[in-house]
Design a protein around this motif. Structure first.
Motif, short mmCIF file in Angstrom:
data_model
loop_
_atom_site.label_atom_id
_atom_site.label_comp_id
_atom_site.label_asym_id
_atom_site.label_seq_id
_atom_site.Cartn_x
_atom_site.Cartn_y
_atom_site.Cartn_z
N TRP A 3 0.81 -1.22 0.00
CA TRP A 3 0.00 0.00 0.00
C TRP A 3 0.84 1.27 0.00
O TRP A 3 0.32 2.36 -0.22
N TYR A 4 2.14 1.13 0.24
CA TYR A 4 3.03 2.29 0.18
C TYR A 4 3.60 2.50 -1.22
O TYR A 4 4.09 3.58 -1.53
N SER A 5 3.59 1.48 -2.07
CA SER A 5 4.43 1.47 -3.27
C SER A 5 3.66 1.14 -4.55
O SER A 5 4.08 0.27 -5.31
N PRO A 6 2.54 1.82 -4.83
CA PRO A 6 1.82 1.49 -6.06
C PRO A 6 2.60 1.94 -7.29
O PRO A 6 3.32 2.94 -7.26
N TYR A 7 2.49 1.16 -8.37
CA TYR A 7 3.02 1.60 -9.66
C TYR A 7 2.19 0.99 -10.77
O TYR A 7 1.56 -0.06 -10.59
N ARG B 232 -4.61 4.31 7.89
CA ARG B 232 -5.53 4.78 6.86
C ARG B 232 -4.90 5.86 5.97
O ARG B 232 -5.26 5.99 4.80
N GLN B 233 -3.94 6.61 6.50
CA GLN B 233 -3.21 7.58 5.69
C GLN B 233 -2.39 6.90 4.60
O GLN B 233 -2.07 7.50 3.58
N SER B 234 -2.02 5.63 4.85
CA SER B 234 -1.02 4.96 4.02
C SER B 234 -1.62 4.06 2.96
O SER B 234 -0.98 3.09 2.53
N ARG B 235 -2.83 4.33 2.53
CA ARG B 235 -3.49 3.51 1.51
C ARG B 235 -3.44 4.26 0.18
O ARG B 235 -4.15 5.23 -0.02
N HIS B 236 -2.59 3.77 -0.73
CA HIS B 236 -2.35 4.46 -2.00
C HIS B 236 -2.61 3.51 -3.16
O HIS B 236 -2.30 2.32 -3.09
N LEU C 253 -4.48 8.01 -12.66
CA LEU C 253 -5.29 8.25 -11.47
C LEU C 253 -4.44 8.00 -10.23
O LEU C 253 -3.88 6.91 -10.07
N ALA C 254 -4.31 9.01 -9.38
CA ALA C 254 -3.57 8.87 -8.12
C ALA C 254 -4.59 8.92 -6.98
O ALA C 254 -5.30 9.91 -6.82
N CYS C 255 -4.64 7.85 -6.19
CA CYS C 255 -5.70 7.70 -5.20
C CYS C 255 -5.11 7.53 -3.81
O CYS C 255 -4.12 6.80 -3.63
N ARG C 256 -5.73 8.20 -2.83
CA ARG C 256 -5.35 8.03 -1.43
C ARG C 256 -6.62 7.86 -0.61
O ARG C 256 -7.56 8.63 -0.74
N GLY C 257 -6.62 6.84 0.25
CA GLY C 257 -7.75 6.64 1.16
C GLY C 257 -8.63 5.49 0.75
O GLY C 257 -8.94 5.33 -0.43
N THR C 258 -9.05 4.71 1.74
CA THR C 258 -9.92 3.55 1.53
C THR C 258 -11.00 3.49 2.60
O THR C 258 -12.17 3.31 2.29
N TYR C 259 -10.61 3.65 3.86
CA TYR C 259 -11.49 3.38 4.99
C TYR C 259 -12.20 4.61 5.55
O TYR C 259 -13.13 4.49 6.32
N GLY D 43 -1.91 -3.45 -4.97
CA GLY D 43 -3.15 -3.92 -4.35
C GLY D 43 -3.16 -5.42 -4.10
O GLY D 43 -2.14 -6.10 -4.12
N TYR D 44 -4.36 -5.94 -3.89
CA TYR D 44 -4.53 -7.37 -3.66
C TYR D 44 -4.81 -8.06 -4.99
O TYR D 44 -5.47 -7.49 -5.86
#
Length: 594
Positions: free
Chosen positions: A223-227, A291-295, A310-316, A581-582
C-alpha cells in the motif's frame, strides 16, 4: 423497522468518529449524489491511444511431447475471415508448414520439428514470409523435450510485484519487477522490514533495461508502493507511474509520516524521470497512520481517447482521487474528486483495487473505486453505500440483462444481506444480495464453472477475522446453489487454460477444472500475474521462484479463436492494477462463458 436500523447505524458511526462528524457508513441505501456538475475532460488525443501489439507467438512442447505447439494473437484489427500461415526457418532456409490458411483457431502443432534449433513466424495469409513486422521466435525441440514447459529469466532480487507493458515500442511486452518480495500491511502493528524497494525493467530474454530505487521514504509494503505500467502519453511506448517520498524519513517505529510525496512518471525504455506532480496530501480526515497509508494508481480513458493517470489516497475514511494527463513531458491535473465534497459525504467505500470501464455507454471510462462509481468528469455517479468491499468485479455477470454488473464482497458486518451483493454497474441499483448476516467477507470471485446455469457463478467467503469461515456459491441471478461447503471453489487464481470457455483454477501445483479434474501439473512459485499476455486468448501464469521469473503457457489445442483479451479495456484495466493492491483474476467487459 428499517428506519430504526438506519438510525442506529448512523448513531453508531457518529459515536465511533466523534472527532469527525462527517464520518458515516451508509449501509441501507443507494446514495444518489447532489453536486455541482463538472465539465467533461477533453484530452490531447484526436483518436483513441491503443497499445501496439505483435502476434505474441509462443513455442512450447506439445501436450503429447511429439511436436512443438505454437499459439498467437488474433487482433481486433484483423478482418473477420483472416487466415494465418506458419513458417519455420532453419539455417536461413524458410519452409511454410501450412498448406491452407488456419482460420478456426490461432494455434498450430509442428508435428515434424527439426531435432535442434529452429525459428517460427506466423503471418496473415497473403503476407510475404520475409515481412519484417512479425518477429521470428526461436525454439529448440531437443531442449524442449528435456526442459520444463515454461519460459524463464532471472531478476536481481526476489520479485514481489510485476507490471507489464511495451516499454520500447516493438509490440512485445517487457516486465517491470518490484523487489524484494518482503513487505507488510500498514494495519499490522509491531512488524516491519528495513528493506528499500527497487523496480527494474526486463526484456523477455531477461536482459535488464534499467532499475530505480524508491528510497527510504517508501516503506516496504504493497500500500506504500503502487506503480502502473501503460502508454500514458501516446508515443507508442509504455511509461511507469509510481509514488515516491524522496525526503521522507523512517521514525523510531520504522514508519514514514513526513516528507513531500509525488506522483512520478518514468520513461519506460530508460527509467529516467519524465515528470512529477504532488501526490494527494496527508490529511486528518483520512484517519490514523494505517488509513493515511493507503495508495493506489490507475489508468482511465476519461474522454474515450486519452489515457489518464489516477492517483488515489484513502480507503477506509476520506477518499481522494487526482486525474492527471501526461503530454509533452508535463503532468496536467484534469480534476480532483474528494468524497467529502459530495452531498451526502462519501466515505469508507474504498476497495483494494480500482477498476475502470465505460459503464454507461457514453464512450468515456468510469472508475469503480470500491462501493462507489466515479463518472468520467470526476464527480460521483453512484455509491452503493455498503461500506468497504475487499473484492469488486465489474463484468457482464448475467448476459440476460443489458449492460454490466458489479459483484461486491463486503468486509463490513452486515445484517441486511448486502455483505455479498450484486448491483447494476451503470446505476448502482441493487439486483440481489446474500439474504443473511455476514461478518467479514474477505474474498469473492465470478467465473463460469457450471454450464448448466446461465451466466457467471458468484462465490465468496468470510474469513476468520470476522469469526466465521462461511462460504457461498450463487448463480448470476443470486440464487444459492445447493452444494456441500467443501465443493464451493476458492476465490483466488482463476484462469482460462483448456479449450472451452469454463474457467479453471489452481490447486497447489495443479491447474484443475472444478472440482478436481487435473489438466496440468508442476506449476511452481508464487503467482505474480495471471493474464492473456502472449499466445492465443487463453491465459498465462507468471510466477516467481526465488529470483527466477517463470511464464507458463497452455499447450492444449484450441477449439476456436477470439480476439486477445488484452484489447478488452476492462480486462486490460485489471492487468494494470495487478502490480499493486490485492490480487484479483482479471475479467473482460463481456460475458465469457459456456
Amino acid at each position: 423497522m428499517k428506519r430504526i436500523l438506519l438510525a442506529a447505524a448512523l448513531l453508531t458511526a457518529l459515536c465511533a468518529s466523534a472527532q469527525d462528524p462527517r464520518e458515516r457508513v451508509y449501509n441501507y441505501e443507494v446514495l444518489k449524489p447532489s453536486h455541482e456538475i463538472k465539465p467533461q475532460v477533453e484530452g490531447y488525443a484526436t483518436e483513441r491511444v491503443c497499445e501496439k501489439l505483435d502476434r505474441g507467438l509462443t513455442a512450447r512442447l506439445s501436450e503429447d511431447g511429439k511436436g512443438i505447439y505454437l499459439g498467437w494473437r488474433l487482433l481486433d484489427s484483423d478482418p473477420e475471415n483472416t487466415g494465418f500461415h506458419l513458417y519455420r526457418r532453419v539455417n536461413g532456409h524458410v519452409k511454410r508448414l501450412t498448406s491452407r490458411p488456419i482460420t478456426r483457431t490461432t494455434d498450430f502443432i509442428d508435428r515434424h520439428p527439426v531435432d535442434g534449433p529452429a525459428e517460427y513466424r506466423v503471418l496473415p495469409a497473403g503476407t510475404h514470409p520475409n515481412e519484417a513486422a512479425s518477429p521470428w521466435v526461436a525454439a529448440d525441440y531437443r531442449i524442449l523435450r528435456q526442459a520444463p514447459r515454461y519460459a524463464a529469466f532471472r531478476t536481481q532480487g526476489d520479485a514481489g510485484k510485476l507490471g507489464i507493458g511495451d516499454l520500447d515500442g516493438d509490440g512485445a511486452f517487457e516486465f517491470v519487477v518490484r523487489t524484494p518480495a518482503t513487505g507488510v500491511d500498514p494495519g499490522v502493528q509491531g512488524r516491519h522490514f528495513d528493506s528499500v524497494y527497487t523496480i527494474a525493467a526486463y526484456r523477455r530474454d531477461g536482459s535488464r533495461m534499467w532499475s530505480y530505487s524508491l528510497g527510504e521514504g517508501v516503506e516496504p509494503g504493497v500500500w506504500y508502493s503502487p506503480y502502473a505500467v501503460y502508454d500514458f502519453d501516446g508515443d507508442g511506448r509504455a511509461e511507469v507511474a509510481l509514488r515516491i517520498c524522496p525526503d521522507g524519513t523512517r521514525d523510531e517505529t520504522h514508519h514514514v509520516q513526513n516528507g513531500h510525496e509525488y506522483l512520478v512518471v518514468l520513461d519506460g525504455e530508460t527509467g529516467e524521470e519524465i515528470a512529477r506532480a504532488p501526490w494527494p496530501e496527508r490529511s486528518w480526515r483520512l484517519g490514523d497512520r494505517n488509513r493515511q497509508s493507503r495508495h493506489q494508481i490507475g489508468m482511465a480513458y476519461l474522454d474515450g481517447r486519452t489515457p489518464a493517470i489516477l492517483a488515489c489516497r484513502g480507503t477506509y475514511r476520506a477518499m481522494l482521487v487526482d486525474a492527471w494527463q501526461l503530454h509533452d513531458g508535463k503532468l496536467t491535473r484534469l480534476w480532483r474528486w474528494d468524497g467529502d465534497e459530495e452531498n451526502p459525504v462519501i466515505r469508507s467505500q474504498g476497495s483494494h483495487n480500482m477498476v475502470v470501464g465505460d459503464v454507461d455507454a457514453d464512450g468515456r471510462d468510469e472508475i469503480l473505486l470500491g462501493a462507489c462509481m466515479l463518472d468520467d468528469n470526476g464527480s460521483l455517479l453512484w455509491s452503493a453505500g455498503v461500506g468497504h468491499p475487499d473484492k469488486i468485479y465489474l463484468t457482464d455477470i448475467d448476459p440476460a440483462r443489458p449492460g454490466m454488473e458489479v459483484l461486491m464482497g463486503v468486509e463490513v458486518h452486515h445484517e441486511d444481506g448486502r455483505g455479498v451483493c450484486c448491483v447494476d454497474a451503470a446505476t448502482g441499483e441493487q439486483l440481489w444480495n446474500i439474504g443473511r448476516n455476514t461478518f467479514h467477507v474477505g474474498d469473492a470471485m465470478v467465473a463460469d464453472i457450471d454450464p448448466t446455469h446461465a451466466g457467471l457463478e458468484c462465490f465468496a467467503s468470510e474469513d476468520r477475522k470476522g469469526g466465521s469461515d462461511v462460504r457461498y456459491l450463487l448463480t448470476a441471478q443470486g440464487e444459492a446453489l445447493p452444494t456441500e461447503v467443501k465443493d464451493i471453489p476458492p476465490c483466488r487464481n482463476w484462469i482460462w487454460w483448456d479449450a472451452d470457455r469454463l474457467r479453471e483454477t489452481l490447486r497447489g501445483d495443479r491447474i484443475v477444472k472444478w472440482p478436481d479434474t487435473s489438466l496440468t501439473e508442476g506449476i511452481e512459485g508464487s503467482i505474480l500475474l495471471i493474464g492473456d499476455i502472449e499466445g492465443d486468448w487463453r491465459e498465462e501464469i507468471v510466477t516467481a521462484v526465488g529470483n527466477e521469473i517463470r511464464i507458463y503457457s497452455t499447450c492444449i489445442p484450441a477449439d476456436d479463436r477470439r480476439t486477445t483479451l488484452l484489447q478488452d479495456p476492462i480486462y486490460r484495466s485489471y492487468l494494470v492494477e495487478r502490480s499493486q493492491g490485492y490480487p484479483q483474476s482479471p475479467v473482460p467487459s463481456y460475458y465469457l462463458g459456456e
